[in-house]
Design a protein around this motif. Structure first.
Motif, PDB file in Angstrom:
ATOM      1  N   ALA A 164       0.846  -1.198   0.000  1.00 50.05           N
ATOM      2  CA  ALA A 164       0.000   0.000   0.000  1.00 50.05           C
ATOM      3  C   ALA A 164       0.882   1.249   0.000  1.00 50.05           C
ATOM      4  O   ALA A 164       0.626   2.203  -0.746  1.00 50.05           O
ATOM      5  N   PHE A 165       1.947   1.254   0.813  1.00 48.12           N
ATOM      6  CA  PHE A 165       2.900   2.376   0.804  1.00 48.12           C
ATOM      7  C   PHE A 165       3.468   2.567  -0.603  1.00 48.12           C
ATOM      8  O   PHE A 165       3.550   3.683  -1.111  1.00 48.12           O
ATOM      9  N   ASP A 166       3.871   1.451  -1.226  1.00 47.25           N
ATOM     10  CA  ASP A 166       4.497   1.551  -2.558  1.00 47.25           C
ATOM     11  C   ASP A 166       3.506   2.069  -3.599  1.00 47.25           C
ATOM     12  O   ASP A 166       3.860   2.878  -4.458  1.00 47.25           O
ATOM     13  N   LYS A 167       2.242   1.592  -3.530  1.00 46.48           N
ATOM     14  CA  LYS A 167       1.245   2.019  -4.518  1.00 46.48           C
ATOM     15  C   LYS A 167       0.870   3.486  -4.324  1.00 46.48           C
ATOM     16  O   LYS A 167       0.725   4.226  -5.295  1.00 46.48           O
ATOM     17  N   VAL A 168       0.718   3.890  -3.065  1.00 40.90           N
ATOM     18  CA  VAL A 168       0.378   5.294  -2.799  1.00 40.90           C
ATOM     19  C   VAL A 168       1.544   6.192  -3.217  1.00 40.90           C
ATOM     20  O   VAL A 168       1.351   7.272  -3.788  1.00 40.90           O
ATOM     21  N   ALA A 169       2.768   5.731  -2.996  1.00 39.99           N
ATOM     22  CA  ALA A 169       3.942   6.506  -3.414  1.00 39.99           C
ATOM     23  C   ALA A 169       3.913   6.701  -4.932  1.00 39.99           C
ATOM     24  O   ALA A 169       4.184   7.790  -5.430  1.00 39.99           O
ATOM     25  N   SER A 170       3.550   5.643  -5.640  1.00 35.49           N
ATOM     26  CA  SER A 170       3.514   5.750  -7.096  1.00 35.49           C
ATOM     27  C   SER A 170       2.426   6.743  -7.526  1.00 35.49           C
ATOM     28  O   SER A 170       2.627   7.535  -8.448  1.00 35.49           O
ATOM     29  N   ILE A 171       1.271   6.738  -6.837  1.00 33.06           N
ATOM     30  CA  ILE A 171       0.199   7.714  -7.132  1.00 33.06           C
ATOM     31  C   ILE A 171       0.727   9.145  -6.918  1.00 33.06           C
ATOM     32  O   ILE A 171       0.408  10.062  -7.649  1.00 33.06           O
ATOM     33  N   LEU A 172       1.582   9.301  -5.878  1.00 25.34           N
ATOM     34  CA  LEU A 172       2.106  10.644  -5.570  1.00 25.34           C
ATOM     35  C   LEU A 172       3.403  10.945  -6.340  1.00 25.34           C
ATOM     36  O   LEU A 172       4.137  11.868  -5.983  1.00 25.34           O
ATOM     37  N   ASP A 173       3.686  10.114  -7.362  1.00 24.27           N
ATOM     38  CA  ASP A 173       4.878  10.296  -8.215  1.00 24.27           C
ATOM     39  C   ASP A 173       6.190  10.224  -7.444  1.00 24.27           C
ATOM     40  O   ASP A 173       7.143  10.957  -7.734  1.00 24.27           O
ATOM     41  N   LEU A 174       6.236   9.354  -6.443  1.00 25.07           N
ATOM     42  CA  LEU A 174       7.477   9.161  -5.681  1.00 25.07           C
ATOM     43  C   LEU A 174       8.145   7.872  -6.162  1.00 25.07           C
ATOM     44  O   LEU A 174       7.469   6.947  -6.598  1.00 25.07           O
ATOM     45  N   PRO A 175       9.481   7.776  -6.081  1.00 25.02           N
ATOM     46  CA  PRO A 175      10.169   6.585  -6.602  1.00 25.02           C
ATOM     47  C   PRO A 175       9.981   5.336  -5.737  1.00 25.02           C
ATOM     48  O   PRO A 175       9.626   5.432  -4.557  1.00 25.02           O
ATOM     49  N   TYR A 176      10.253   4.165  -6.335  1.00 29.99           N
ATOM     50  CA  TYR A 176      10.226   2.878  -5.643  1.00 29.99           C
ATOM     51  C   TYR A 176      11.539   2.694  -4.877  1.00 29.99           C
ATOM     52  O   TYR A 176      12.586   3.073  -5.405  1.00 29.99           O
ATOM     53  N   PRO A 177      11.602   2.114  -3.688  1.00 32.04           N
ATOM     54  CA  PRO A 177      10.460   1.696  -2.873  1.00 32.04           C
ATOM     55  C   PRO A 177       9.832   2.889  -2.162  1.00 32.04           C
ATOM     56  O   PRO A 177      10.532   3.772  -1.678  1.00 32.04           O
ATOM     57  N   GLY A 178       8.501   2.880  -2.093  1.00 33.94           N
ATOM     58  CA  GLY A 178       7.765   4.067  -1.693  1.00 33.94           C
ATOM     59  C   GLY A 178       7.704   4.343  -0.194  1.00 33.94           C
ATOM     60  O   GLY A 178       7.528   5.500   0.216  1.00 33.94           O
ATOM     61  N   GLY A 179       7.845   3.295   0.631  1.00 35.22           N
ATOM     62  CA  GLY A 179       7.692   3.478   2.084  1.00 35.22           C
ATOM     63  C   GLY A 179       8.552   4.607   2.648  1.00 35.22           C
ATOM     64  O   GLY A 179       8.027   5.554   3.251  1.00 35.22           O
ATOM     65  N   PRO A 180       9.864   4.532   2.443  1.00 38.20           N
ATOM     66  CA  PRO A 180      10.724   5.575   3.010  1.00 38.20           C
ATOM     67  C   PRO A 180      10.421   6.959   2.431  1.00 38.20           C
ATOM     68  O   PRO A 180      10.560   7.967   3.130  1.00 38.20           O
ATOM     69  N   GLU A 181       9.974   7.006   1.165  1.00 38.77           N
ATOM     70  CA  GLU A 181       9.665   8.295   0.523  1.00 38.77           C
ATOM     71  C   GLU A 181       8.423   8.919   1.161  1.00 38.77           C
ATOM     72  O   GLU A 181       8.380  10.115   1.427  1.00 38.77           O
ATOM     73  N   ILE A 182       7.407   8.069   1.402  1.00 37.28           N
ATOM     74  CA  ILE A 182       6.183   8.569   2.051  1.00 37.28           C
ATOM     75  C   ILE A 182       6.532   9.068   3.457  1.00 37.28           C
ATOM     76  O   ILE A 182       6.094  10.140   3.883  1.00 37.28           O
ATOM     77  N   GLU A 183       7.336   8.278   4.177  1.00 39.67           N
ATOM     78  CA  GLU A 183       7.698   8.685   5.541  1.00 39.67           C
ATOM     79  C   GLU A 183       8.375  10.056   5.514  1.00 39.67           C
ATOM     80  O   GLU A 183       8.082  10.926   6.342  1.00 39.67           O
ATOM     81  N   LYS A 184       9.267  10.251   4.528  1.00 45.02           N
ATOM     82  CA  LYS A 184      10.022  11.507   4.430  1.00 45.02           C
ATOM     83  C   LYS A 184       9.081  12.696   4.194  1.00 45.02           C
ATOM     84  O   LYS A 184       9.125  13.678   4.930  1.00 45.02           O
ATOM     85  N   ILE A 185       8.197  12.601   3.192  1.00 44.12           N
ATOM     86  CA  ILE A 185       7.377  13.790   2.878  1.00 44.12           C
ATOM     87  C   ILE A 185       6.234  13.965   3.887  1.00 44.12           C
ATOM     88  O   ILE A 185       5.758  15.074   4.092  1.00 44.12           O
ATOM     89  N   ALA A 186       5.848  12.856   4.556  1.00 46.29           N
ATOM     90  CA  ALA A 186       4.777  12.959   5.561  1.00 46.29           C
ATOM     91  C   ALA A 186       5.211  13.871   6.714  1.00 46.29           C
ATOM     92  O   ALA A 186       4.386  14.543   7.340  1.00 46.29           O
ATOM     93  N   LYS A 187       6.519  13.922   6.953  1.00 45.56           N
ATOM     94  CA  LYS A 187       7.042  14.773   8.033  1.00 45.56           C
ATOM     95  C   LYS A 187       6.778  16.254   7.760  1.00 45.56           C
ATOM     96  O   LYS A 187       6.733  17.056   8.670  1.00 45.56           O
ATOM     97  N   MET A 188       6.605  16.588   6.467  1.00 46.52           N
ATOM     98  CA  MET A 188       6.371  18.003   6.109  1.00 46.52           C
ATOM     99  C   MET A 188       4.875  18.304   5.990  1.00 46.52           C
ATOM    100  O   MET A 188       4.492  19.429   5.674  1.00 46.52           O
ATOM    101  N   GLY A 189       4.042  17.283   6.197  1.00 43.43           N
ATOM    102  CA  GLY A 189       2.605  17.475   5.977  1.00 43.43           C
ATOM    103  C   GLY A 189       1.801  17.516   7.275  1.00 43.43           C
ATOM    104  O   GLY A 189       2.300  17.180   8.346  1.00 43.43           O
TER     105      GLY A 189
END
Ligand code: KG4
Ligand code: ZN
Length: 337
Positions: A164-189
């Motif tokens: 789910a993290f990876d798929k949501v990351a792809s929806i948000l145009d973030l690179p694979y693997p998405g988990g760490p990318e979501i965690e990173k930008i979530a800190k700014m949200g």
């Protein structure tokens, strides 16, 4: 007892040497993530080819770093699944060949069970305990009676949490693997700007469902009825807010289910394993909310690695001292045992 562990179930080629299930003498991981990024996920054929290239050098480095010779190894273990068949076969066959050539015992290890063991490795072991597996391929809650004896309590009915993290990351145009990318930008949200509700599975309070949340995210980011390839209609700030809301929704859902399980069953501790356990925000949530001892894997053990394979193999072999047949098959899916 010195164990050589090998892991090639997905996109990490890994080998490790572990003494007595706990002491890591070496833990070598070659991650293929950068090679798969342009495909937006793991490209199975490429994964197999890279495992073939890397497995021998990775194994040699693991022996060299541990200052151990192949003759000093007491047991050879490899992940037998679940995962990508073509990838598993490379590590598994390599382990079998070595065991045969060197006349050593051999064990095939369940990769998911090893993720759970990663949370126990080098930590206090208190049973019965609640086990939480949150990886790219699996999401489940179970009772750990002891290492090797489990009672499933609940699992996902659709996507795994990491998926789910990876798929949501792809929806948000973030690179694979998405988990760490979501965690990173979530800190700014701000997680409160979007309201996303966790899905409940009817009459199964310890099961999970993430696919509805994923679709909700897709429509919020790209418009009602959009598909994955539709262009984004949100600003960067809204993207950060969406990532924060998504992460908070699924982690709140997880902790609520963990608390429910602890209340219902006798648990001395909670062990959390699998790639998503790498997430710092999740650890902070457990710190805040979990009323009993809980353990996450050490940083080097949370993602795919072979130290968890070698570590678990020690306990499995110690129990019965029976080698697996060299005829055992690689398995894309395995029930939890
Ligand atoms: O356990 P793992 O390495 O492989 C499987 O056995 O599936 O898990 C990989 C998953 C990926 O989906 C990845 O996005 C997720 O773990 N992951 C994270 C984080 N680091 C890795 N998810 C959320 N936050 C992270 N920091
Ligand atoms: Zn894994």
């Amino acid at each position: 007892m010195i164990v050589l562990g090998i892991e090639t179930t997905c996109d990490e080629t890994a080998a490790a040497i572990v003494r007595n299930g706990e002491e890591i003498l070496s833990n070598i991981i070659f991650s293929q993530a950068a090679n798969h990024r342009e495909f937006g996920g793991v490209f199975p054929e490429l994964a197999s080819r890279l495992h073939i290239e890397k497995i021998i050098p990775v194994m040699e480095t693991s022996l060299k770093d541990a200052h151990v010779s192949l003759d000093e190894i007491d047991l050879i273990a490899a992940a037998k699944g679940p995962g990508l068949l073509g990838s598993i076969l490379i590590g598994l066959n390599c382990a079998k060949a070595l065991a045969l050539a060197k006349d050593k015992p051999f064990l095939g290890i369940n990769h998911v069970e090893a993720h759970l063991y990663a949370a126990m490795m080098q930590n206090e072991k208190k049973f019965p305990a609640l086990g939480v597996v949150i990886s790219g391929g699996h999401t489940m809650l179970l009772i750990i009676e002891t290492i090797g004896i489990y009672k499933p309590l609940g699992s996902t009915i659709d996507d795994a949490m990491g998926e789910a993290f990876d798929k949501v990351a792809s929806i948000l145009d973030l690179p694979y693997p998405g988990g760490p990318e979501i965690e990173k930008i979530a800190k700014m949200g701000d997680p409160e700007k979007f309201k996303i509700r966790p899905a409940k599975v009817k009459e199964r309070p310890l099961d999970f469902s993430f696919s509805g949340i994923k679709t909700k995210l897709l429509y919020l980011a790209k418009g009602q009825g959009a598909n994955r390839l539709s262009p984004s209609i949100i600003s960067n700030e809204e993207k950060y807010n969406l990532a924060a809301a998504f992460q908070k929704t699924i982690f709140d859902d997880l902790i609520d289910k963990v608390l429910l399980a602890i209340e219902k069953f006798d648990c001395q501790a909670v062990y959390v394993g699998g790639g998503v356990s790498n997430n710092q925000t999740l650890k902070e949530l457990f710190n805040k909310k979990c009323p009993i001892s809980f353990f996450f894997p050490k940083k080097t053990l949370s993602l795919d690695n072979a130290a968890m394979i070698a570590g678990l193999a020690y306990w499995k072999y110690k129990e019965k001292e029976i080698s697996d047949s060299l005829g055992i098959a690689a398995e894309a899916r395995i029930s939890f045992s």
